[in-house]
Motif scaffolding. Structure first.
Motif, PDB file in Angstrom:
ATOM      1  N   ASP A 751       0.809  -1.220   0.000  1.00  0.00           N
ATOM      2  CA  ASP A 751       0.000   0.000   0.000  1.00  0.00           C
ATOM      3  C   ASP A 751       0.841   1.268   0.000  1.00  0.00           C
ATOM      4  N   TRP A 752       2.055   1.195   0.564  1.00  0.00           N
ATOM      5  CA  TRP A 752       2.869   2.409   0.625  1.00  0.00           C
ATOM      6  C   TRP A 752       3.490   2.770  -0.726  1.00  0.00           C
ATOM      7  N   HIS A 753       3.397   1.872  -1.686  1.00  0.00           N
ATOM      8  CA  HIS A 753       4.063   2.072  -2.977  1.00  0.00           C
ATOM      9  C   HIS A 753       3.094   2.700  -3.988  1.00  0.00           C
ATOM     10  N   PRO A 754       3.576   3.608  -4.864  1.00  0.00           N
ATOM     11  CA  PRO A 754       2.692   4.205  -5.882  1.00  0.00           C
ATOM     12  C   PRO A 754       2.024   3.171  -6.779  1.00  0.00           C
ATOM     13  N   GLY A 755       2.650   2.004  -6.925  1.00  0.00           N
ATOM     14  CA  GLY A 755       2.065   0.957  -7.761  1.00  0.00           C
ATOM     15  C   GLY A 755       1.286  -0.073  -6.969  1.00  0.00           C
ATOM     16  N   LYS A 756       0.770   0.343  -5.826  1.00  0.00           N
ATOM     17  CA  LYS A 756       0.089  -0.590  -4.923  1.00  0.00           C
ATOM     18  C   LYS A 756      -0.964  -1.410  -5.667  1.00  0.00           C
ATOM     19  N   GLY A 757      -0.952  -2.699  -5.341  1.00  0.00           N
ATOM     20  CA  GLY A 757      -1.922  -3.593  -5.948  1.00  0.00           C
ATOM     21  C   GLY A 757      -1.462  -4.240  -7.231  1.00  0.00           C
ATOM     22  N   LYS A 758      -0.420  -3.669  -7.850  1.00  0.00           N
ATOM     23  CA  LYS A 758       0.075  -4.226  -9.108  1.00  0.00           C
ATOM     24  C   LYS A 758       1.236  -5.172  -8.832  1.00  0.00           C
ATOM     25  N   ARG A 759       1.495  -6.052  -9.780  1.00  0.00           N
ATOM     26  CA  ARG A 759       2.562  -7.028  -9.598  1.00  0.00           C
ATOM     27  C   ARG A 759       3.908  -6.389  -9.914  1.00  0.00           C
ATOM     28  N   ALA A 760       4.917  -6.749  -9.166  1.00  0.00           N
ATOM     29  CA  ALA A 760       6.238  -6.146  -9.309  1.00  0.00           C
ATOM     30  C   ALA A 760       7.095  -6.909 -10.311  1.00  0.00           C
ATOM     31  N   TYR A 761       8.222  -6.299 -10.653  1.00  0.00           N
ATOM     32  CA  TYR A 761       9.267  -6.974 -11.415  1.00  0.00           C
ATOM     33  C   TYR A 761      10.161  -7.754 -10.455  1.00  0.00           C
ATOM     34  N   ILE A 762      10.777  -8.819 -10.969  1.00  0.00           N
ATOM     35  CA  ILE A 762      11.914  -9.436 -10.297  1.00  0.00           C
ATOM     36  C   ILE A 762      13.057  -9.506 -11.306  1.00  0.00           C
ATOM     37  N   PHE A 763      14.274  -9.268 -10.812  1.00  0.00           N
ATOM     38  CA  PHE A 763      15.468  -9.330 -11.650  1.00  0.00           C
ATOM     39  C   PHE A 763      16.468 -10.287 -11.003  1.00  0.00           C
ATOM     40  N   VAL A 764      17.014 -11.193 -11.807  1.00  0.00           N
ATOM     41  CA  VAL A 764      17.955 -12.209 -11.326  1.00  0.00           C
ATOM     42  C   VAL A 764      19.157 -12.228 -12.262  1.00  0.00           C
ATOM     43  N   ASP A 765      20.350 -12.414 -11.694  1.00  0.00           N
ATOM     44  CA  ASP A 765      21.528 -12.487 -12.565  1.00  0.00           C
ATOM     45  C   ASP A 765      22.084 -13.905 -12.702  1.00  0.00           C
ATOM     46  N   GLU A 766      21.934 -14.746 -11.679  1.00  0.00           N
ATOM     47  CA  GLU A 766      22.588 -16.062 -11.735  1.00  0.00           C
ATOM     48  C   GLU A 766      21.875 -17.047 -10.810  1.00  0.00           C
TER      49      GLU A 766
END
Length: 770
Positions: A751-766
């Motif tokens: 809720d504290w995030h401007p994109g509240k309710g939406k799915r986030a990105y994940i980033f992985v390198d290895e």
């Protein structure tokens, strides 16, 4: 770095004079170049430049050519309207061609002739001749040739933001000269923003008295610390008229940008009654997107905008006026009684796509558009103007990828493609960011710029006609000085010029690199500051499952000798000489350098390789990464190469959005594994969060998997955070051939995030299995 060829020729009474040979392999490359069998033309100080009588633009073209030749060869040919009996360069604008920027360049022993379909076309022929001329003091031989050329796109743009960091008028002229050298015909000038108002508006003097000055500037990326140094500056209307004429003389149109209704804190600090709350406001000292925007519920806002734009259109004759439209939060409008009353008055309703406040912005945009249309102008806006109802005659500048451009073209609107992924020149040019001036992040090297295709395959042939052309943008939050602006611009602008000028079938990156050093010679002669990364060692590192190793291919733009080490020591001429691709199978720190006879050695390329049991093994992704962040795909997860801790756009991090990461690693034979290690890049301000869950499974047939380990991750942060997080799952030893690793993103941003309710990105390198 250009190659000089000498030969002996006889020209009248002149015998055995050493001359230097011109080369027509310039940037951008002409459409059609045919060397002919005739004798060459020898340029000397006695040659005159002829232009048509009573044509002021052609007179200026002739003077430009004379000045360019002076810069290159040390003498300035005289200009005249009378064709001499002896050798001459002739400029004409009598060519008949449907493309008004088409030109032909013909060279024989008596003359060089440039004939264009317009004065601007002749100017581009002059640029080709200019860049074909070697940097020598003395005579120059121009081989006999026929060149026929025209640009692919009528709109060829470059943007400069001077709101965040002001630059003097003298540098703006220099910047325009840089655009002219690269055949760019549109200068998009970002003049206003939260951090400064840079254009004099006589009706509203406080815009520059107050709005052009901020008390200090944040240090770094909104660190909470400030430099304590006031920053300001603006252009008088006299200066703007002078710059617009300077650009026009060089056949460049200046498009001003007055960003609205957001990014207006500088204006609201001067006239606080323009905001929903009435202020007080101040010229912003930090970077970002701010809740306070112009109040759309009061008439005085539109009186202000029309007053400003009335003066803007008297200063800029461009058909297009940029009105921004980006990053305008609706927080104030949602609570503002006047805005809500306006929504009710207009009968605006929200829908499943957008709330009613988005359609209120569409009302603002369309009202401004109608005002400008009445004055014979049209608007450009960033692709946010698609959010709601698109104004009828608007041109869309697609920056958040190419999706906005695709949508606008399908709706029958003109589009300028300028995606962050390829054409944001404020992004880093190298992965070695610790060796660069501090920047906003990202990664857009020359090769990435060159690879951009402005006309997506998703569009039909008819829809592609709405693509006016591509543009690159240079935002200056972290770019303070003219030399830094130049450094971020060149040589990427050379790659930009080719995607603007050449048909897709003509583009060839290796050939471009072969031609680029000649243009960089011109940069050197003109004293430009440019990035030299193209002269560094270029390394292609690819996992090779058949050999269980990382394949290493090293090269340089000029085939300079390369020396390397694998123990992290600095390479010298006494180190191993690179002669052919080789393989790395164990932990190593690869370092490589190009050593040139001229002493202009490259910077040292450095890459640590960390080998796990899973490294260089076959890997399959069962889910699709985000198209913009897929890079080389699944193999990135097992290549032994780890991502930069401050930049997720270097091509080492693979990103997923609204998708789990599910990867199956084939160990090629049963292997004992008791640990799985994964790294997440987290930057919540970019909507990139830590993983919510990690699952490891094993299989002997690649079809039936058994759970080995799982971990749920609780994110207890309540404010933005950024970090590289390592997750290590340890478990009892398991022997299997196949291992499936699943990483789940948070199901909804908090809720504290401007994109509240939406799915986030994940980033992985290895993914490291051991």
């Amino acid at each position: 770095m250009s190659k000089k060829t000498t030969k002996s020729v006889t020209t009248g009474s002149q015998a055995a004079v050493e001359v230097n040979k011109a080369c027509y392999d310039v940037v951008p490359l002409p459409k059609h170049t045919q060397l002919t069998s005739g004798e060459p033309f020898v340029l000397s100080s006695s040659v005159k430049i002829v232009y048509p009588t009573a044509n002021e633009k052609m007179r200026k073209n002739a003077e430009f050519l004379a000045e360019y030749l002076y810069q290159l060869v040390g003498y300035k040919p005289a200009t005249t309207t009378v064709k001499p009996a002896d050798k001459y360069i002739e400029l004409n604008n009598s060519l008949r061609d449907n493309n008004t920027e088409a030109y032909e360049l013909h060279v024989d022993s008596k003359s060089i002739q440039i004939n264009g379909a317009s004065e601007a076309a002749v100017f581009y022929g002059i640029q080709t001749l200019r860049k074909a001329t070697p940097l020598v003091q003395g005579n120059v031989v121009f081989p006999a040739v026929d060149i026929k050329d025209h640009p692919r796109y009528a709109y060829r743009g470059m943007m400069l933001d001077i709101a965040r960091h002001f630059q003097p008028a003298s540098f703006i002229k220099k910047y325009i000269d840089i655009l002219a050298l690269h055949n760019i015909n549109t200068f998009h000038w970002h003049l206003t923003d939260d951090q400064g108002w840079r254009i004099e508006i006589k009706k509203y003097p406080k815009l520059t008295e107050i709005g052009s000055k901020r008390s200090e500037t944040v240090i770094g990326k909104n660190s909470g610390k400030f430099d304590g140094t006031p920053h300001g500056g603006f252009y008088t209307q006299h200066e703007i008229k002078d710059i617009v004429q300077y650009a026009s003389d060089r056949h460049i149109t200046v498009i001003p940008e007055i960003d609205l209704p957001g990014h207006m804190l500088a204006a609201m600090s001067a006239y606080p009654e323009l905001g929903c709350t009435g202020g007080p406001y101040e010229v912003e000292k930090q970077w970002g997107v701010f809740d306070d925007i112009l109040c759309a519920g009061q008439e005085k806002t539109f009186t202000f905008l029309e007053g400003v734009l009335s003066e803007v259109i008297t200063l800029f004759p461009s058909k297009l006026i940029h009105i921004g439209g980006d990053e305008a939060p609706k927080v104030r409008w949602e609570k503002c009684p006047r805005c809500q009353a306006k929504i009710k008055e207009l009968g605006i309703k929200g829908d499943e796509k957008h709330g009613k406040e988005f359609y209120l912005q569409s009302y603002v945009t369309e009202r401004v558009e109608k005002f400008l249309n009445r004055h014979g102008r049209n608007i450009i806006g960033w692709d946010e103007i698609l959010e709601g109802k698109l104004a009828p005659n608007a041109t869309v500048m697609s920056w958040r990828g190419i999706g906005g451009g695709i949508e606008a073209a399908r709706l029958g609107h003109n589009v300028i493609m300028t995606p962050t992924s390829h054409l944001y020149f404020d992004y880093y040019q190298t992965t070695e960011t610790d060796k660069e001036p501090f920047g906003i992040g990202g990664y857009v090297p020359v090769k990435q710029v060159y690879s951009f295709e402005p006309e997506p395959d998703q569009l039909t042939a008819a829809q592609k006609k709405f693509i006016l052309g591509p543009q690159a943008n240079l935002w200056t939050e972290y770019i303070k000085t003219p030399s830094h602006v130049e450094y971020m611009t060149m040589p990427r602008i050379a790659a930009l010029s080719e995607i603007q000028w050449l048909d897709a079938s003509q583009k060839n990156y290796d050939n471009f690199l072969h031609r680029l050093p000649r243009l960089i010679d011109v940069y050197n002669r003109l004293g430009y500051t440019y990035a030299s990364h193209v002269f560094d060692v270029q390394a292609v590192l690819q996992p090779h499952p058949a050999n269980g190793a990382l394949s290493v291919n090293l090269s340089t733009i000029d085939n300079a000798p390369v020396y390397y080490t694998l123990d992290g020591s600095d390479p010298t001429v006494n180190s191993t000489a690179y002669t052919a691709p080789f393989h790395i199978k164990e932990n190593a720190t690869l370092q490589a350098v190009a050593i040139r006879k001229t002493g202009s050695n490259s910077r040292i390329f450095s890459q640590e390789v960390k080998v796990a049991k899973s490294s260089f093994k076959p890997v399959t992704l069962l889910t699709k990464p985000d198209l913009q962040y897929s890079y080389s795909g699944a193999t990135m997860l097992v290549d032994g190469l780890y991502g930069d801790k401050t930049n997720y756009k270097t091509g080492r991090w693979i990103g997923f959005h609204a998708q789990d990461l599910v990867a199956v690693i084939d160990m090629q034979q049963p292997a004992q594994v008791s640990e799985a290690s994964l790294r997440n890049y987290v930057e919540t301000g970019e909507w990139i969060f830590d993983a919510a869950e990690i699952i490891v499974e094993s299989s002997n047939d690649g079809k039936n998997f058994t759970s080995v380990a799982a971990e749920k991750i609780m994110d207890k942060h309540t404010t933005h955070w950024a970090e590289v997080v390592t997750h290590t799952l340890k478990f009892s030893p398991v022997t299997a051939r196949y291992f499936k690793v699943t990483m789940k993103p948070v199901s909804a941003m908090p809720d504290w995030h401007p994109g509240k309710g939406k799915r986030a990105y994940i980033f992985v390198d290895e993914i490291a299995l051991n």
